[in-house]
Write a protein that holds these residues in place. Structure first.
Motif, PDB file in Angstrom:
ATOM      1  N   TYR A 355     -35.893  31.101  26.996  1.00 15.98           N
ATOM      2  CA  TYR A 355     -37.315  31.438  26.909  1.00 15.98           C
ATOM      3  C   TYR A 355     -37.971  31.463  28.283  1.00 15.98           C
ATOM      4  CZ  TYR A 355     -36.480  30.147  21.989  1.00 15.98           C
ATOM      5  OH  TYR A 355     -35.974  30.053  20.713  1.00 15.98           O
ATOM      6  N   SER A 356     -37.596  30.518  29.134  1.00 15.92           N
ATOM      7  CA  SER A 356     -38.187  30.500  30.477  1.00 15.92           C
ATOM      8  C   SER A 356     -37.730  31.705  31.284  1.00 15.92           C
ATOM      9  CB  SER A 356     -37.834  29.195  31.208  1.00 15.92           C
ATOM     10  OG  SER A 356     -36.439  29.032  31.347  1.00 15.92           O
ATOM     11  N   TYR A 357     -36.454  32.091  31.149  1.00 11.25           N
ATOM     12  CA  TYR A 357     -35.925  33.259  31.862  1.00 11.25           C
ATOM     13  C   TYR A 357     -36.650  34.526  31.420  1.00 11.25           C
ATOM     14  CZ  TYR A 357     -32.319  36.304  33.940  1.00 11.25           C
ATOM     15  OH  TYR A 357     -31.638  37.252  34.692  1.00 11.25           O
ATOM     16  N   ALA A 358     -36.931  34.634  30.116  1.00 14.39           N
ATOM     17  CA  ALA A 358     -37.640  35.804  29.602  1.00 14.39           C
ATOM     18  C   ALA A 358     -39.056  35.898  30.159  1.00 14.39           C
ATOM     19  CB  ALA A 358     -37.692  35.755  28.071  1.00 14.39           C
ATOM     20  N   ASN A 359     -39.617  34.761  30.566  1.00  9.73           N
ATOM     21  CA  ASN A 359     -40.961  34.728  31.145  1.00  9.73           C
ATOM     22  C   ASN A 359     -40.959  34.655  32.672  1.00  9.73           C
ATOM     23  OD1 ASN A 359     -43.126  34.557  28.938  1.00  9.73           O
ATOM     24  ND2 ASN A 359     -41.633  33.069  28.202  1.00  9.73           N
ATOM     25  N   GLY A 360     -39.773  34.831  33.268  1.00  9.52           N
ATOM     26  CA  GLY A 360     -39.677  34.780  34.722  1.00  9.52           C
ATOM     27  C   GLY A 360     -39.663  33.376  35.295  1.00  9.52           C
ATOM     28  N   GLY A 361     -39.487  32.366  34.430  1.00 10.68           N
ATOM     29  CA  GLY A 361     -39.532  30.982  34.871  1.00 10.68           C
ATOM     30  C   GLY A 361     -38.159  30.380  35.112  1.00 10.68           C
ATOM     31  N   GLU A 362     -38.157  29.086  35.417  1.00  6.76           N
ATOM     32  CA  GLU A 362     -36.921  28.340  35.691  1.00  6.76           C
ATOM     33  C   GLU A 362     -36.933  27.036  34.908  1.00  6.76           C
ATOM     34  OE1 GLU A 362     -34.387  29.194  37.575  1.00  6.76           O
ATOM     35  OE2 GLU A 362     -35.173  30.946  38.653  1.00  6.76           O
ATOM     36  N   LEU A 363     -35.746  26.568  34.531  1.00  5.59           N
ATOM     37  CA  LEU A 363     -35.604  25.300  33.812  1.00  5.59           C
ATOM     38  C   LEU A 363     -35.074  24.223  34.745  1.00  5.59           C
ATOM     39  CD1 LEU A 363     -35.713  23.861  31.006  1.00  5.59           C
ATOM     40  CD2 LEU A 363     -33.277  24.397  30.801  1.00  5.59           C
ATOM     41  N   TYR A 364     -35.703  23.044  34.705  1.00  2.92           N
ATOM     42  CA  TYR A 364     -35.304  21.914  35.547  1.00  2.92           C
ATOM     43  C   TYR A 364     -35.275  20.635  34.696  1.00  2.92           C
ATOM     44  CZ  TYR A 364     -36.736  24.987  39.431  1.00  2.92           C
ATOM     45  OH  TYR A 364     -36.874  26.031  40.313  1.00  2.92           O
ATOM     46  N   HIS A 365     -34.892  19.537  35.344  1.00  2.00           N
ATOM     47  CA  HIS A 365     -35.081  18.201  34.795  1.00  2.00           C
ATOM     48  C   HIS A 365     -35.655  17.341  35.903  1.00  2.00           C
ATOM     49  CE1 HIS A 365     -31.968  15.666  36.789  1.00  2.00           C
ATOM     50  NE2 HIS A 365     -31.422  16.839  37.022  1.00  2.00           N
ATOM     51  N   TYR A 366     -36.172  16.156  35.558  1.00  2.00           N
ATOM     52  CA  TYR A 366     -36.777  15.283  36.577  1.00  2.00           C
ATOM     53  C   TYR A 366     -36.208  13.869  36.468  1.00  2.00           C
ATOM     54  CZ  TYR A 366     -40.268  12.438  39.028  1.00  2.00           C
ATOM     55  OH  TYR A 366     -40.896  11.549  39.879  1.00  2.00           O
ATOM     56  N   ARG A 367     -35.861  13.324  37.621  1.00  2.00           N
ATOM     57  CA  ARG A 367     -35.482  11.918  37.683  1.00  2.00           C
ATOM     58  C   ARG A 367     -35.765  11.420  39.089  1.00  2.00           C
ATOM     59  NH1 ARG A 367     -29.616   9.128  36.164  1.00  2.00           N
ATOM     60  NH2 ARG A 367     -30.311   6.963  36.349  1.00  2.00           N
ATOM     61  N   ASP A 368     -36.473  10.290  39.196  1.00  3.18           N
ATOM     62  CA  ASP A 368     -36.764   9.760  40.526  1.00  3.18           C
ATOM     63  C   ASP A 368     -36.069   8.427  40.746  1.00  3.18           C
ATOM     64  OD1 ASP A 368     -38.324   7.715  39.355  1.00  3.18           O
ATOM     65  OD2 ASP A 368     -40.160   8.885  39.512  1.00  3.18           O
ATOM     66  N   GLY A 369     -36.255   7.873  41.934  1.00  7.20           N
ATOM     67  CA  GLY A 369     -35.581   6.643  42.316  1.00  7.20           C
ATOM     68  C   GLY A 369     -36.023   5.430  41.529  1.00  7.20           C
ATOM     69  N   LYS A 370     -37.118   5.538  40.818  1.00  9.90           N
ATOM     70  CA  LYS A 370     -37.616   4.440  39.986  1.00  9.90           C
ATOM     71  C   LYS A 370     -37.090   4.526  38.552  1.00  9.90           C
ATOM     72  CE  LYS A 370     -40.398   2.708  43.172  1.00  9.90           C
ATOM     73  NZ  LYS A 370     -40.238   1.339  43.720  1.00  9.90           N
ATOM     74  N   GLY A 371     -36.220   5.501  38.303  1.00 12.32           N
ATOM     75  CA  GLY A 371     -35.644   5.632  36.972  1.00 12.32           C
ATOM     76  C   GLY A 371     -36.503   6.406  35.997  1.00 12.32           C
ATOM     77  N   ARG A 372     -37.609   6.989  36.470  1.00 17.07           N
ATOM     78  CA  ARG A 372     -38.446   7.807  35.579  1.00 17.07           C
ATOM     79  C   ARG A 372     -37.768   9.153  35.353  1.00 17.07           C
ATOM     80  NH1 ARG A 372     -43.123   5.168  38.809  1.00 17.07           N
ATOM     81  NH2 ARG A 372     -42.168   6.307  40.533  1.00 17.07           N
ATOM     82  N   GLU A 373     -37.723   9.574  34.102  1.00 13.79           N
ATOM     83  CA  GLU A 373     -37.010  10.805  33.758  1.00 13.79           C
ATOM     84  C   GLU A 373     -37.831  11.682  32.823  1.00 13.79           C
ATOM     85  OE1 GLU A 373     -32.768  10.526  32.770  1.00 13.79           O
ATOM     86  OE2 GLU A 373     -32.961   8.346  33.003  1.00 13.79           O
ATOM     87  N   ILE A 374     -37.640  12.981  32.956  1.00 18.07           N
ATOM     88  CA  ILE A 374     -38.159  13.964  32.007  1.00 18.07           C
ATOM     89  C   ILE A 374     -36.986  14.861  31.636  1.00 18.07           C
ATOM     90  CG2 ILE A 374     -39.769  15.869  31.600  1.00 18.07           C
ATOM     91  CD1 ILE A 374     -41.601  14.659  33.730  1.00 18.07           C
ATOM     92  N   ASP A 375     -36.752  15.041  30.342  1.00 16.10           N
ATOM     93  CA  ASP A 375     -35.589  15.794  29.882  1.00 16.10           C
ATOM     94  C   ASP A 375     -35.575  17.219  30.413  1.00 16.10           C
ATOM     95  OD1 ASP A 375     -34.487  13.702  28.414  1.00 16.10           O
ATOM     96  OD2 ASP A 375     -35.590  14.232  26.589  1.00 16.10           O
ATOM     97  N   ALA A 376     -36.691  17.909  30.304  1.00 11.74           N
ATOM     98  CA  ALA A 376     -36.731  19.325  30.681  1.00 11.74           C
ATOM     99  C   ALA A 376     -38.093  19.694  31.238  1.00 11.74           C
ATOM    100  CB  ALA A 376     -36.406  20.211  29.475  1.00 11.74           C
ATOM    101  N   ILE A 377     -38.059  20.524  32.257  1.00 11.94           N
ATOM    102  CA  ILE A 377     -39.279  21.040  32.875  1.00 11.94           C
ATOM    103  C   ILE A 377     -39.134  22.548  33.001  1.00 11.94           C
ATOM    104  CG2 ILE A 377     -40.518  21.228  35.084  1.00 11.94           C
ATOM    105  CD1 ILE A 377     -40.042  18.182  35.379  1.00 11.94           C
ATOM    106  N   VAL A 378     -40.136  23.276  32.571  1.00 12.23           N
ATOM    107  CA  VAL A 378     -40.175  24.719  32.767  1.00 12.23           C
ATOM    108  C   VAL A 378     -41.241  25.020  33.807  1.00 12.23           C
ATOM    109  CG1 VAL A 378     -40.718  26.955  31.738  1.00 12.23           C
ATOM    110  CG2 VAL A 378     -39.366  25.290  30.450  1.00 12.23           C
ATOM    111  N   GLN A 379     -40.828  25.723  34.858  1.00 12.75           N
ATOM    112  CA  GLN A 379     -41.781  26.131  35.899  1.00 12.75           C
ATOM    113  C   GLN A 379     -41.925  27.641  35.867  1.00 12.75           C
ATOM    114  OE1 GLN A 379     -40.792  25.478  40.119  1.00 12.75           O
ATOM    115  NE2 GLN A 379     -42.910  24.818  40.428  1.00 12.75           N
TER     116      GLN A 379
END
Length: 450
Positions: A355-379
């Motif tokens: 879906y993101s590719y069809a809209n010209g976007g990109e799919l990511y995930h997020y994780r920082d050094g404090k252990g905070r995570e997000i499963d999926a990010i669409v930009q």
């Protein structure tokens, strides 16, 4: 060729393409529209040639034919691969035909690439060729020229639930960004049905099969990858070891597993010598066969002391392949919901990728050094982004929403961070799509679309 003639010829090619397009659609009434169709149409209009990349059996040939007026199939087995042998003697057999012309499985004769590039240069027209392939040649047989500026790449994947008509698309990914979301009526979805959809995967050939039949089909597919297709792509690789790589990727589906973890998984015997370079070589081959997806790490433009991870999340191209590599049956998945949770996450991220590719976007995930995570990010192309947590059961929606809100608050408190446009929990067992009082959206995967 002067600029005026160039323009006239390009317009004629475009008109011919549009006139023939409706004819091809009528001829192939079994064709299920794909989200990539719009990308193909737009790209054919602006590029001399298109390169359709994707895993074997994802539908590249059907989609490519849908947009072409003639085609030449290099892997046609008729007459002891007569087409391929003819083209090796004289490339014109592959090249000559009405535009747009599809040359299918072009990688079997890499000289086709440079021939297409030269033809595009000479003619100066748009929409001349579509090159379709399920792998890229080895380094020592790759085309001399990259094709930059002449041959535009398009990535094709297996079908999303929206494309296979298993999601009604009541909630649009684009609509979430544009603020056009509305609550939906209650609709039933069962765990049994979700398991079936995940085992079947997005392979067009599996549509209409039962879970048991699809599992058998995927088992054959996995073995063919390792014991037949692998040797056609790189004869230096061992099929049994490739199978262990597939199983390791499947075992670590939707995780940030390192190569050292994969080495431990792959050691069938104590005296096996497997290095990170060994693993990297097999991953490279799978990448060339379009069978792996690396979900890159996301940085929300934070210029602070917080360390943001850079490790990609690894996926096989479709969760059905991962399930098959592990040898899981439907009953086994129902008895092991922890494992199915990872496979369900992979299914959701496959669809988000499409879906993101069809809209010209990109799919990511997020994780920082404090252990905070997000499963999926669409930009999106303009930099806006949305955050998704993925939860199989409705009972975990609160947990997902709380996690998203905590990270959102952290980013908003940092003057250098760009906050998300929205927060959403994608759920398997929710019976409706709705906006919570705290502003977090809840979206069943069977209601999500582009």
């Amino acid at each position: 060729m002067n600029g005026e003639n160039h323009l006239v010829k390009s317009v004629k090619i475009t008109l011919l393409y549009k006139q023939a397009h409706s004819y091809i659609m009528m001829e192939n009434d079994r064709y299920l529209p794909r989200l990539v169709d719009g990308i193909v149409e737009d790209t054919i209009a602006i590029a001399g040639a298109v390169h359709m990349k994707g895993p074997k059996c994802c539908g590249k040939t059907w989609t490519s034919k849908h947009h072409c007026n003639s085609f030449y199939q290099l892997d046609l087995p008729d007459g002891d691969y007569h087409n391929l042998r003819l083209a090796k003697v004289d490339l014109s057999y592959a090249m000559n035909g009405e535009y747009p012309r599809l040359i299918d499985e072009w990688q079997l004769l890499p000289a086709v690439w440079d021939a297409v590039r030269n033809k595009v240069d000479e003619a100066g027209c748009k929409g001349m060729y579509v090159l379709s392939g399920s792998s890229t040649p080895k380094d020592d047989s790759r085309p001399f020229h990259s094709g930059l500026g002449r041959i535009a790449p398009i990535q094709m994947r297996t079908m999303s639930l929206f494309e296979s008509k298993d999601s009604d698309g009541a909630v649009s990914l684009k609509g979430l960004f544009d603020g056009t979301f509305s609550n939906t009526e209650i609709r039933d979805i069962s765990l049994d049905a979700l398991v079936d959809l995940t085992i079947r995967g997005g392979w067009p050939g599996n549509l209409g099969l039962t879970a048991s039949q699809a599992a058998k089909a995927m088992s054959v597919y996995a073995r063919q990858i390792c014991y037949e297709d692998l040797l056609a792509v790189d004869r230096s690789k061992d099929p049994a070891r490739m199978m262990r790589v597939l199983r390791s990727l499947a075992r670590n589906e939707s995780t940030l597993a390192s190569r050292s973890v994969m080495i431990r998984d792959m050691k069938e015997f104590d005296d096996d010598v497997i290095t990170e370079d060994t693993v990297g070589g097999y991953l490279s081959v799978l990448d060339r066969m379009c069978l792996v997806e690396n979900q890159a790490a996301f940085n929300p433009n934070l210029r602070s002391s917080v360390r943001v991870g850079k490790t990609p999340k690894r996926h096989l191209t479709d969760p059905a392949l991962a399930i098959s590599a592990l040898g899981f049956t439907k009953d086994m998945l129902l008895d092991d919901l922890n494992t199915f949770g990872f496979m369900f996450e992979a299914l959701c991220e496959r669809d988000l990728q499409i879906y993101s590719y069809a809209n010209g976007g990109e799919l990511y995930h997020y994780r920082d050094g404090k252990g905070r995570e997000i499963d999926a990010i669409v930009q999106m192309p303009d930099g806006r982004w949305g955050a998704f947590e993925i939860k199989l059961g409705a009972g975990a929606i609160d947990e997902g929403a709380e996690n998203l809100k905590k990270i959102d608050s952290f980013i908003r408190d940092d003057p250098n961070g760009r906050p998300p446009e929205f927060l959403a929990v994608i759920c398997g067992m929710s019976s409706a799509a709705y906006r919570r009082e705290d502003g977090v959206y809840v979206v069943p995967i069977t209601m999500l679309g582009p």
